[in-house]
Design an enzyme around this catalytic site. Structure first.
Site, PDB file in Angstrom:
ATOM      1  N   PHE A 135       0.864  -1.186   0.000  1.00 21.53           N
ATOM      2  CA  PHE A 135       0.000   0.000   0.000  1.00 21.53           C
ATOM      3  C   PHE A 135       0.891   1.224   0.000  1.00 21.53           C
ATOM      4  O   PHE A 135       1.518   1.554   1.013  1.00 21.53           O
ATOM      5  CB  PHE A 135      -0.872  -0.055   1.253  1.00 21.53           C
ATOM      6  CG  PHE A 135      -1.973   0.970   1.326  1.00 21.53           C
ATOM      7  CD1 PHE A 135      -3.206   0.729   0.719  1.00 21.53           C
ATOM      8  CD2 PHE A 135      -1.804   2.147   2.035  1.00 21.53           C
ATOM      9  CE1 PHE A 135      -4.233   1.651   0.820  1.00 21.53           C
ATOM     10  CE2 PHE A 135      -2.835   3.068   2.150  1.00 21.53           C
ATOM     11  CZ  PHE A 135      -4.053   2.826   1.539  1.00 21.53           C
ATOM     12  N   THR A 138       2.556   6.626   1.995  1.00 19.35           N
ATOM     13  CA  THR A 138       3.575   7.459   2.633  1.00 19.35           C
ATOM     14  C   THR A 138       4.705   7.791   1.658  1.00 19.35           C
ATOM     15  O   THR A 138       5.137   6.952   0.866  1.00 19.35           O
ATOM     16  CB  THR A 138       4.160   6.732   3.847  1.00 19.35           C
ATOM     17  OG1 THR A 138       3.107   6.511   4.794  1.00 19.35           O
ATOM     18  CG2 THR A 138       5.255   7.537   4.513  1.00 19.35           C
ATOM     19  N   ALA A 248      -6.619  -0.866   8.986  1.00 22.25           N
ATOM     20  CA  ALA A 248      -5.348  -1.408   9.479  1.00 22.25           C
ATOM     21  C   ALA A 248      -5.092  -0.990  10.916  1.00 22.25           C
ATOM     22  O   ALA A 248      -4.554  -1.772  11.718  1.00 22.25           O
ATOM     23  CB  ALA A 248      -4.211  -0.949   8.579  1.00 22.25           C
ATOM     24  N   GLU A 369       1.238   4.330  10.706  1.00 19.17           N
ATOM     25  CA  GLU A 369      -0.206   4.405  10.487  1.00 19.17           C
ATOM     26  C   GLU A 369      -0.864   5.347  11.498  1.00 19.17           C
ATOM     27  O   GLU A 369      -1.920   5.054  12.054  1.00 19.17           O
ATOM     28  CB  GLU A 369      -0.818   3.008  10.507  1.00 19.17           C
ATOM     29  CG  GLU A 369      -0.279   2.164   9.360  1.00 19.17           C
ATOM     30  CD  GLU A 369      -0.927   0.808   9.231  1.00 19.17           C
ATOM     31  OE1 GLU A 369      -2.114   0.692   9.579  1.00 19.17           O
ATOM     32  OE2 GLU A 369      -0.244  -0.122   8.781  1.00 19.17           O
TER      33      GLU A 369
END
Length: 390
Positions: A135, A138, A248, A369
């Site tokens: 994913f 960032t 998440a 996260e």
């Protein structure tokens, strides 16, 4: 964790909150971890990798995208998924991170925002562990503020061309497909970038002292050309990747308590057997004070995780509820790991015991996260009605 220690550490009888199916899920994952993962993790951590055949084994257990419906996914409850995260991170945060990035970031993005063709093409193989996903949100200069991303996707004819960098991407170096978020003329959009696409490459981040049993990478997009069919058609704006992050983060608030439990039980076992001054060190008041403080925080964190799991199953969680859980449980877990290390003394810094490994991992779990500062501001916004992010 032995049965005796499990009985000792469940003062609140939290096991009674679970259904038979949830107990079965938790025990299945615990047994798998105990037999096939934990004995080897110190070496995997020291060597800086997870074995390639681990993902298919996790897929065979139904743990990849286990809370999603269809496409070979198990369709389990949020609470069952949380319990799986608890047991996975009791072994190592890197293991839970690999599973949650696969299931709660990459697979959720495709499941929620992909076309029927994209879902059918990717999700069955991802659920089986045959294809790993990552994913890409960032960036080197856009962590807590993803809205300042500089990765761009420009329309050229019928295609899209992506340019930019993504950083600190779990599973990046082993992923068969990357979910990449980029700025377009119409806002942020998501793209599915298969490994081997010209202009797309990865570089693993070396010399990590945390999350070593996990692949962390940079994604490099240099004139990466994709057809329009690679775009996630239902993802519109930054709210799409942020909604995946909340999925998440939910797994993290459970998983952190797994790491904390392992640290606590290691300290408790050590305190009951380590002799000093003619008695077990657990017989001294100062050691008992440490153990009780750790135990209370562990039970409180687990109780919070159970509550949020039930709320998520009943009606879904608001972002501030997820922030509450992630903020509290990661801070508590890291404090428990640090306190446990003091009880083990010098033994606590070696890989013969799990505490220092978990402590180092939790330093990352605390800030990835969503840093504690960001989650604090989410809750501050909730309380005051005034956003203070800038």
């Amino acid at each position: 964790m032995t049965t005796a220690l499990a009985d000792l550490t469940d003062t609140l009888d939290l096991a009674d909150l679970l259904s038979e199916e949830e107990r079965m899920v938790q025990q299945t994952v615990r047994d798998f971890v105990h037999k096939e993962v934990s004995p080897y993790l110190p070496d995997w951590y020291a060597d800086g990798h997870l074995p390639a055949d681990l993902a298919p084994r996790l897929g065979a257990l139904g743990l990849l995208g286990m809370h999603l419906e269809g496409y070979g996914c198990a369709g389990m409850s949020a609470t069952a998924y949380g319990l799986a995260c608890l047991e996975l991170e009791a072994a190592d945060s890197g293991l839970r991170s690999m599973v949650s990035v696969q299931g709660s970031l990459a697979m959720v993005a495709i499941h929620r925002y992909g076309s029927p063709e994209q879902r059918q093409h990717y999700l069955p193989g991802m659920a089986a562990g045959e294809t790993i996903g990552c994913f890409g949100l960032t960036e080197p200069d856009a962590g807590s503020d993803p809205g300042s991303m500089t990765t761009r996707a420009e329309r050229r004819g019928g295609d899209w061309v992506l340019d930019g960098r993504k950083m600190w991407i779990t599973n990046g170096g082993v992923a068969g497909v990357a979910v990449v978020w980029a700025r377009t003329g119409d806002g942020v959009a998501g793209f599915l970038v298969p490994r081997g696409t010209p202009g797309f490459s990865t570089a693993d981040i070396p010399r990590k002292q945390s999350m070593r049993a996990s692949t962390t990478s940079e994604l490099i997009l240099d004139g990466c050309r994709l057809p329009d069919t690679a775009r996630l058609p239902l993802a519109r704006g930054l709210s799409a990747p942020l909604s995946c992050l909340n999925e998440a983060r939910y797994g993290i608030l459970w998983g952190a308590m797994g790491a904390a439990r392992t640290c606590f039980t290691a300290a408790l076992d050590y305190a009951r057997t380590r002799q000093q001054f003619g008695r077990p060190i657990g017989g001294f008041q100062l050691t008992q004070d440490k153990l009780v403080r750790m135990h209370v925080e562990l039970e409180k964190g687990l109780l919070l995780a159970h509550h949020l799991g039930r709320v998520k199953d009943a009606r879904g969680l608001r972002p501030e509820q997820v922030s509450f859980g992630k903020l509290n449980n990661t801070r508590a877990a890291l404090a428990i790991a640090r306190e446990a290390r003091t009880i083990l003394g010098a033994s606590g810094i070696t890989l013969d015991y799990p505490v220092m490994r978990h402590m180092a991992n939790l330093e990352s779990v605390l800030t990835y996260e969503g840093t504690p500062e960001i989650h604090t501001l989410v809750l501050g916004h909730r309380l005051t009605g005034v956003p203070a992010y800038r």
